[in-house]
Design a protein around this motif. Structure first.
Motif, short mmCIF file in Angstrom:
data_model
loop_
_atom_site.label_atom_id
_atom_site.label_comp_id
_atom_site.label_asym_id
_atom_site.label_seq_id
_atom_site.Cartn_x
_atom_site.Cartn_y
_atom_site.Cartn_z
N ASP A 200 -55.72 36.12 20.99
CA ASP A 200 -57.06 35.67 20.90
C ASP A 200 -57.90 35.65 19.72
N LEU A 201 -58.35 34.34 19.32
CA LEU A 201 -58.93 34.03 18.13
C LEU A 201 -60.39 34.86 18.13
N ASP A 202 -60.95 34.99 19.31
CA ASP A 202 -62.32 35.57 19.53
C ASP A 202 -62.03 37.18 19.10
N ASP A 203 -61.09 37.74 19.78
CA ASP A 203 -60.83 39.04 19.35
C ASP A 203 -60.32 39.40 17.70
N HIS A 204 -59.71 38.46 17.43
CA HIS A 204 -59.20 38.42 15.87
C HIS A 204 -60.50 38.40 15.11
N PHE A 205 -61.64 37.66 15.39
CA PHE A 205 -62.78 37.52 14.54
C PHE A 205 -63.59 38.83 14.84
N LEU A 206 -63.82 39.35 16.18
CA LEU A 206 -64.51 40.48 16.28
C LEU A 206 -63.87 41.54 15.56
N LEU A 207 -62.55 41.72 15.90
CA LEU A 207 -61.75 42.94 14.96
C LEU A 207 -62.25 42.94 13.37
N ARG A 208 -61.99 41.56 13.12
CA ARG A 208 -62.17 41.50 11.35
C ARG A 208 -63.72 41.80 11.19
N GLU A 209 -64.68 41.42 11.87
CA GLU A 209 -66.10 41.86 11.61
C GLU A 209 -66.27 43.27 11.71
N ALA B 55 -47.17 54.55 19.55
CA ALA B 55 -48.45 54.36 19.27
C ALA B 55 -49.36 55.34 18.75
N THR B 56 -49.79 55.44 17.41
CA THR B 56 -50.51 56.32 16.78
C THR B 56 -51.94 56.71 17.70
N GLU B 57 -52.41 55.71 18.15
CA GLU B 57 -53.60 55.57 18.82
C GLU B 57 -53.56 54.53 19.81
N VAL B 58 -54.42 54.61 21.09
CA VAL B 58 -54.52 53.74 22.03
C VAL B 58 -56.20 53.39 22.27
N LEU B 59 -56.66 52.45 21.95
CA LEU B 59 -57.96 52.05 21.84
C LEU B 59 -58.36 50.98 22.85
N GLN B 60 -59.06 51.14 23.78
CA GLN B 60 -59.80 50.17 24.54
C GLN B 60 -60.73 49.40 24.15
N LYS B 61 -60.71 48.02 24.07
CA LYS B 61 -61.63 47.12 23.38
C LYS B 61 -62.99 47.25 23.95
N PRO B 62 -64.13 47.87 23.18
CA PRO B 62 -65.23 48.02 24.14
C PRO B 62 -65.93 46.63 23.94
N ALA B 63 -66.86 46.38 25.04
CA ALA B 63 -67.55 45.03 25.09
C ALA B 63 -68.45 44.95 24.30
N ASP B 64 -68.98 46.13 23.68
CA ASP B 64 -70.18 46.09 22.88
C ASP B 64 -69.73 46.32 21.33
N PHE B 65 -70.28 45.16 20.51
CA PHE B 65 -69.67 45.15 19.02
C PHE B 65 -69.92 46.37 18.28
N MET B 66 -70.95 47.21 18.44
CA MET B 66 -71.51 48.30 17.86
C MET B 66 -70.52 49.48 18.15
N LYS B 67 -70.03 49.59 19.40
CA LYS B 67 -69.40 50.60 19.97
C LYS B 67 -67.66 50.13 19.31
N LEU B 68 -67.45 48.99 19.05
CA LEU B 68 -66.16 48.50 18.66
C LEU B 68 -66.11 49.07 17.23
N CYS B 69 -67.27 48.86 16.49
CA CYS B 69 -67.18 49.21 15.03
C CYS B 69 -67.23 50.96 14.86
N THR B 70 -67.91 51.69 15.80
CA THR B 70 -67.65 52.80 15.78
C THR B 70 -66.23 53.28 16.03
N ALA B 71 -65.63 52.65 17.00
CA ALA B 71 -64.19 53.24 17.45
C ALA B 71 -63.22 53.01 16.05
N ILE B 72 -63.58 51.91 15.52
CA ILE B 72 -62.58 51.39 14.57
C ILE B 72 -62.81 52.25 13.28
#
Length: 131
Positions: free
Chosen positions: A13-22, A105-122
């Motif tokens: 998913d290109l959108d997810d790629h972009f969000l994860l990169r960000e 898997a070292t870790e299993v991460l659910q993709k949060p819908a919220d960008f700041m939550k994604l940043c924190t999780a990463i």
């Protein structure tokens, strides 16, 4: 961190790629990105690299080869046995997460819908796995 960390993103998913990169850029400016769009791509890319990534973010649901199969193949290859692999997906049920950890898997991460939550999780995952 000192030197740049190589991160492989495997997601169709290109959108997810972009969000994860960000989110990764937000968490640390010391990141070099490698991209693959399914498990087959990822395995082929890894074969060609002279320097392995420090960490792999692996989406679960992808065409050709999904994240679970890719994880199994990576863990069967001794070269990648110590490499942190974070499985991430939109929805992961607990039994599935347990199964993925059992498969390596070292870790299993659910993709949060919220960008700041994604940043924190990463950020949390990176500081735990790369320091």
């Amino acid at each position: 961190m000192g030197h740049k960390r190589k991160v492989l993103l495997v997601d169709d998913d290109l959108d997810d790629h972009f969000l994860l990169r960000e989110a990764l850029s937000y968490a640390s400016e010391e990141v070099d990105f490698l991209s693959a769009y399914n498990g087959m791509d990822a395995l082929e890319l890894l074969e060609q690299l002279t320097e392995f990534p420090h960490i792999i973010f692996l989406d679960l649901n992808m065409p050709l080869m999904d994240g679970k199969e890719c994880l199994q193949r990576l863990r069967q290859n001794g070269s990648y046995s110590g490499m942190p692999i974070i499985i991430y997906s939109t929805s992961i049920a607990d039994p599935e997460a347990t199964d993925l950890r059992r498969l390596g898997a070292t870790e299993v991460l659910q993709k949060p819908a919220d960008f700041m939550k994604l940043c924190t999780a990463i950020q949390t995952a990176l500081s735990r796995l790369l320091n």
